[in-house]
Design a protein around this motif. Sequence first.
Motif, PDB file in Angstrom:
ATOM      1  N   GLN A 144      -9.091  19.551  41.883  1.00 57.72           N
ATOM      2  CA  GLN A 144      -9.453  20.843  41.306  1.00 57.72           C
ATOM      3  C   GLN A 144      -8.365  21.835  41.677  1.00 57.72           C
ATOM      4  OE1 GLN A 144     -13.491  21.648  42.562  1.00 57.72           O
ATOM      5  NE2 GLN A 144     -14.133  19.594  42.004  1.00 57.72           N
ATOM      6  N   VAL A 145      -7.689  22.354  40.662  1.00 59.16           N
ATOM      7  CA  VAL A 145      -6.514  23.179  40.918  1.00 59.16           C
ATOM      8  C   VAL A 145      -6.554  24.500  40.151  1.00 59.16           C
ATOM      9  CG1 VAL A 145      -5.033  21.169  41.379  1.00 59.16           C
ATOM     10  CG2 VAL A 145      -5.151  22.090  39.080  1.00 59.16           C
ATOM     11  N   THR A 146      -5.810  25.461  40.659  1.00 67.75           N
ATOM     12  CA  THR A 146      -5.608  26.712  39.937  1.00 67.75           C
ATOM     13  C   THR A 146      -4.104  26.910  39.756  1.00 67.75           C
ATOM     14  OG1 THR A 146      -5.568  27.923  42.017  1.00 67.75           O
ATOM     15  CG2 THR A 146      -7.668  27.854  40.866  1.00 67.75           C
ATOM     16  N   CYS A 147      -3.757  27.791  38.835  1.00 68.28           N
ATOM     17  CA  CYS A 147      -2.341  28.065  38.583  1.00 68.28           C
ATOM     18  C   CYS A 147      -1.994  29.438  39.109  1.00 68.28           C
ATOM     19  CB  CYS A 147      -2.051  28.074  37.084  1.00 68.28           C
ATOM     20  SG  CYS A 147      -2.424  26.550  36.282  1.00 68.28           S
ATOM     21  N   ARG A 148      -0.717  29.654  39.356  1.00 63.33           N
ATOM     22  CA  ARG A 148      -0.283  31.007  39.688  1.00 63.33           C
ATOM     23  C   ARG A 148       1.110  31.232  39.115  1.00 63.33           C
ATOM     24  NH1 ARG A 148      -0.393  29.384  46.052  1.00 63.33           N
ATOM     25  NH2 ARG A 148       1.630  28.399  46.125  1.00 63.33           N
ATOM     26  N   GLY A 149       1.513  32.471  39.162  1.00 63.86           N
ATOM     27  CA  GLY A 149       2.855  32.804  38.692  1.00 63.86           C
ATOM     28  C   GLY A 149       2.894  33.108  37.201  1.00 63.86           C
TER      29      GLY A 149
ATOM     30  N   SER B 267      -2.049  25.591  42.848  1.00 60.42           N
ATOM     31  CA  SER B 267      -2.629  25.466  44.179  1.00 60.42           C
ATOM     32  C   SER B 267      -3.874  24.604  44.102  1.00 60.42           C
ATOM     33  CB  SER B 267      -2.856  26.840  44.815  1.00 60.42           C
ATOM     34  OG  SER B 267      -4.095  27.336  44.500  1.00 60.42           O
ATOM     35  N   ILE B 268      -3.954  23.668  45.023  1.00 64.83           N
ATOM     36  CA  ILE B 268      -5.069  22.723  45.007  1.00 64.83           C
ATOM     37  C   ILE B 268      -6.233  23.348  45.748  1.00 64.83           C
ATOM     38  CG2 ILE B 268      -5.850  20.453  45.811  1.00 64.83           C
ATOM     39  CD1 ILE B 268      -2.925  19.500  45.361  1.00 64.83           C
TER      40      ILE B 268
END
Lengths: 324, 305
Positions: A144-149, B267-268
């Motif tokens: 389970q991941v999120t993105c940034r930038g 980010s994990i």
Amino acid sequence: MAGIWIIAERRANAVTEGTLEAIGAGRVVSGNLKTELTTVILGNGPDSLPANCSDAGTDNVYLLDNPLLSQYTSDAYIAALQHLIKLHSPALILIPSTCNGRDLAPKLAGRLKTAYIPDVSQIEFADNEIIFHRPIYGGRLLSQVTCRGEKPWITTLRPRAFEKAGAVKNGARVENHIASLSRDSIRTIVKGIKKTQKGLGLTEADIIVSGGRGMKGAENFKMLEELAGILGGVVGASGAAVDAGWMPHSAQVGQTGKVVSPKLYIACGISGAPQHLAGMSTSKCIVAINKDPEAPILQWADYGIVGDLFEIVPMLIEALNTTT
Amino acid sequence: MTVRKITIAFAPLGPSLPGKAYGEHPVHSPFDRTCIHCYTFPMNILVFIKQVPDTAIGLKINAEGMDIAYQDIPWVINPYDEYAVEEALLIKEKFGGNVTVVSMGHDKAAEIIRSSLAMGADEGVHLNDAIFEGSDAYSTALILSRAARLLGYDIILCGKNAVDNGWGEVGAAQAEILNIPCVSSILKLDISEDKKYAIASREIDEGLEMIQAPLPALFTLQQGINKPRYASLPGIMRAKKKEIRVLDAGALNIQPQDVGRNASRISIKRLAYPPARKKGKLLQGDSQTEVKELIALLTKEAKVI
């Protein structure tokens, strides 16, 4: 947050099922983020708006038109998209995870230097963040991941993981864009296409009848084709059957082949190695026919038959022929 | 080893020389400086490989829940990358040249470089620096592309993705950074006689697409393209003696702010096990009964046909 985009894939004069699934997922995302949803169609010709796309519930449809877009090449697609992205700065781009989608998406992300998440199977919202779920290690774990930038973030969506968008008569606003492309900017040349897959692709099929090492030979796959024909499905194969040369690589289901998620998956003579399970374990209903009562596939099957497939499959064909 | 001798009175140098003028390139291995084709056009073949946990074994999530537990895990070369090593050796056998395997990773990654050298690769390069740790796919591609520029290349090969977290981005992004074409997920690779272009068969949903790409280019390999050879005993002995060149951030001109965990675009949050399937039914009785019951279950219970 700026808009959500879907890069459509077309077949004849319709967008693919995978595209409708991406629109379905996009509707949920844009609803949550209160932003516009746009389908982008690349192609050649002004009358190229597919019928099933205009009423799929997106706010906008952008038609990117150029003769050089009539056939997929990553160079042409990326050049055209880059131009449009600069113009509208979308926040998130959803692409169906097909062979071309998986080719295009990482190259586009690489060009834009933005985040890329492949093979997303679920999208979740928490604390103002979009959390993407994706299977890793051949489906044995979920990350389970999120993105940034910088944006746009780019994702490919796993086939049949999202609900297809139903038809709504909202009448999407259609914008025509002429993509200016030069032939010189396309470095690769498509020399030809060899079709090995008849009819529907594996990833799109509702029903898949698959054979493994237990099929004993290429000629025995005729029987599975007959069964698939009656059920309106297609034939797949395990890695073992492909390695033996009985079926083309394009028919392979598994970690190194196609990841499928049909309504019904019938595994004939497939023991259920982890590599194979990784490609089909999310099928809605799994039937396994295997003569070995210890075969791991039977642990995964909704309905298991321990027996000789050369006896069971013909019986199944006969019984289905008489009932339908 | 059979070498077809060719006699050439005058051996001009330079990349503009058309290979065709000297007839077909004799099939030989290894790279031979007395062969006009090898001498004039030594193919510089780069192969990027990654060490991954062996996915055939059971995997557990660690206590923090963000990564797998690495204790007692066997490490292997990513299987798709092994096809890339084999393909590079096949190209070299046909055209001559130099095969360099490059891997980014901890000290342990030297193992797979060594095993590729044992298969027949000429040189091994290890990209190893503490600041590389936690790099996302794009940053990794940046590091690899710097190595590629430093080493020089006519053709770059790597697996279509790694079987660990399978991002499938590094090859594509690297080609973007190097500004060379990338053909992904290929099942066949033919290089033209003059080594100016290659025709690759790429996997598409309907089958295969034949794509011509000018060299230098990057190709990502799909299973089925070849069968990787086993290392021979002399190969293993030779590989033991070879020196693996280590390049760090300084050598690659990599700035700390461009790579590592802090530069990551991803980010994990956590790892999870997939939901278990509910227990199924094992049908009983003779075959006729089983078949009848199956059809009844599929139509009435599962409602899928």
